[in-house]
Structures are given as structure tokens and as C-alpha cells.
Scaffold this active site. Sequence first.
Site, PDB file in Angstrom:
ATOM      1  N   HIS A  98       0.841  -1.196   0.000  1.00 30.54           N
ATOM      2  CA  HIS A  98       0.000   0.000   0.000  1.00 30.54           C
ATOM      3  C   HIS A  98       0.881   1.252   0.000  1.00 30.54           C
ATOM      4  O   HIS A  98       1.948   1.274   0.627  1.00 30.54           O
ATOM      5  CB  HIS A  98      -0.902  -0.005   1.237  1.00 30.54           C
ATOM      6  CG  HIS A  98      -2.041   0.957   1.163  1.00 30.54           C
ATOM      7  ND1 HIS A  98      -1.937   2.252   1.604  1.00 30.54           N
ATOM      8  CD2 HIS A  98      -3.310   0.819   0.688  1.00 30.54           C
ATOM      9  CE1 HIS A  98      -3.100   2.879   1.421  1.00 30.54           C
ATOM     10  NE2 HIS A  98      -3.949   2.027   0.867  1.00 30.54           N
ATOM     11  N   SER A 153      -8.125 -15.707  -1.735  1.00 35.48           N
ATOM     12  CA  SER A 153      -8.275 -14.255  -1.771  1.00 35.48           C
ATOM     13  C   SER A 153      -9.724 -13.898  -2.071  1.00 35.48           C
ATOM     14  O   SER A 153     -10.422 -14.618  -2.794  1.00 35.48           O
ATOM     15  CB  SER A 153      -7.361 -13.663  -2.857  1.00 35.48           C
ATOM     16  OG  SER A 153      -7.620 -12.277  -3.006  1.00 35.48           O
TER      17      SER A 153
END
Length: 400
Positions: free
Chosen positions: A145, A352
Site C-alpha cells: 500500500h 483471496s
Amino acid sequence: MTDTLATHPAPERVPDAPELHIGALPSDPAADTTQLLELASALRGEAPRVLGFPGNLAFDFSDLGPTLSILTNNVGDPASTDASGIHTKPYEQAVVRFLAEMAGAHPDDTYGYVTTGGTEGILFGLATARRHLPYATVYTSDQAHYSVARAAKLLGQQVVTLPSNRDGTLDSDSLRVTAFLHRRLRPHAGRGPGAIVVATIGTTMRGAYDDVTALRTAASAAGEVYIHADAASGGPIAAHAPSRPRWNFQHGSDSISISGHKIIGSPVPCGVVLTRKDLVDEPVIASEYTMASARTLGCSRSGLAPLLLWSALRRMGHAGLGAHITRCLETAQYAADQLTRAGVHPMRTTDSLTVTFDRPADWIIRKWHLAIQGHTAHLVTVGHVTRSAIDELCHDLRTP
């Protein structure tokens, strides 16, 4: 490290709304309330089509409305009293205890608190790491991120961005080689400068889980290692995933940040940061004014966010959260199957909630609030994402 935001086009500007300006005289409270309720209704109506972002919108805390009639300020540490006495710290401690257990730690050996979100958790983790390894470089992947680089810049830390594997995880071989070279260049009294690694547990575009155990082994080429796990999106998923990703304290993490408004769901952005208790200073009174110990980054902290998280987690417990994650994983597989039938080449990393596929037309991106990167779009099957919404998306994808 170059700020990746600088390479992107400038975002569209939110238009100014003159009718919302606050003037010298009081407004009509009833009219303003009506306007805000209409806004809430419009946003709720849009929620079923928000597919591309990991905030879980399937919650309703309207029964807790009376908590909005009092300021609850959790000054300083969750376990510390303070002079005001108007706080929700027992609830905050319960939230921290629950998530510490989920993250493979004994609550009595863990320090943590409710943050404003994942970014504050990363900043706390890197600040803790810097105290113990002041000469260490921060290593992270090209899938991390953007707030990792921002936090390191604020702390004056050097960041090395390493390549990722095809599945989106940080390449441990690159970490090993780079850490070894840094130790040769900066021996630091023969012990090596050490390494601070930010592992991403649920990468932004792929939802991949970095292997904390492998990264700790690879980074040891630089000397002592500190690992912060950015588990904002993926922590609760990894804790209940069938493949059992290696991400938590038992696997080698020293601190972990988890988002509250993503998988769990909350009307306000929030999160929790956890770290080994032996890595934080002993509590001391920060000031006579507050009469609270403070190892948190902020002094005044929201007392509302802990109540919301406590309520959400209390309703589920560990078993209910696990069942919730299982449903979300099943929806992700359903999405991958349907997108395959739609011919848009989906890809899904093991366990995921994120499914990538070919970037569609702009009107589809806007309608379904999809996240995009280059030629790729993705959806994230958090709690509010239904199979019927996926079916409607696939119908649009087939539209000429």
C-alpha cells in the site's frame, strides 16, 4: 523511493457546493436533517454496486444511535484510566484481546489499541521498529500500500521497494540478496544494520498474502529483523483461510495492523494495531492534565469506534467471523467462475477475496465502482457483495 502517486493523472476535483456553505446565521435544523437523511438513503442505495473496494457495507448500527449523544474520548492507552473518565476503554480492550487471539498472540503478551485505520497502524509499527533498529532499511514490495512509503518518509527511514512474484507476493530471494548487500555496505559494528520488513497480508490489487516466515528468514541476511504485517484487508481472511497463510505473531510478525471497516464493517474508518508487549515502553503518566499513560500515536482517540467494533465482533465471535469469511471466499470463487463464462480472463490468488479481470468499458467501471490499474480491474467479495450483483455485472460485461 519515488512516490508512485506522482506518476498517476490528477484526480477529478470534488465540486464546490454553495448550498452547503455555512453562513453567519443559523440554518433550518429540520431542513438540514432531512437533507442528511436523503444523502444517507442515496449512499445506501449505491452500496450494492460497490464491488471494487474492500470496505464491508453490510452492517447496521442504527440501534446504537444514543451513543452519538455523548463524547467518548479514549485518551492514551486502553488500559490506563484518565482524568475525564468519559471513555469506552473496557470495550477497546475487549476488541484488542479478540484480534490478538485471532492473530496468534496471547493477549497478556500483546499491546494494542484502536486506530483511525490501517495507515496509523503502519506508522505505529514502523516507529516501533525504528526504535529497535535505528539503522535498518525498510523493505517492502511493489504491491504494498502506498501508505507504507508515506509513513517511512515521515519517520526519515530509507525504503527499498522489491519486486513481487507472479502471484503478487514479495519475492523473498530478492529480499535475501538485497539485505545481504546492505550488510556488506553498512556492516554497523559487524552486526549488520538489520532489516525492517513490511509484509502485506492481502495486497491491494491481487489480495495476495506475503509469507512472513520466509521473509524473516530472507531478511536475516542483514542482521536483526523486525516485521510489520500490514493486514488491513487480509488479516481476518488469512486467519480463517483453508490454506493457512503464514502471517501472524506465531509465524514471525512483530506488529500487525488490521482494518476495522473492511472485512468486519463499520460506518467510520478505524483499525487496530497490535505489537509484542516487550517492544513497547513501560507505561508512564504522559501529563498531569490527562493522568493517562500514552503509548498511542494520538492523545484524544475515538471512543465510538471501539464500541462499533465490539458490537460487530460480539455478534459474531470467532466462530461467526470464520463463517462470515467462508461465505465471502465462496462468493469470490463464484465470481471467478462467472467472470470466466463472461470471457474477461479472471485471476484469483489462493484464498483471496479479490478477483482481477480485463478492464471493462468506463461506464461499467463507474456503475459498479470497480478499482482499476492499467488494463486490469478487480472486485472484492466483502460482506455486502452478493451473487446477484456479480450476475448483473457479468450481464453488463457481455453487453456489446
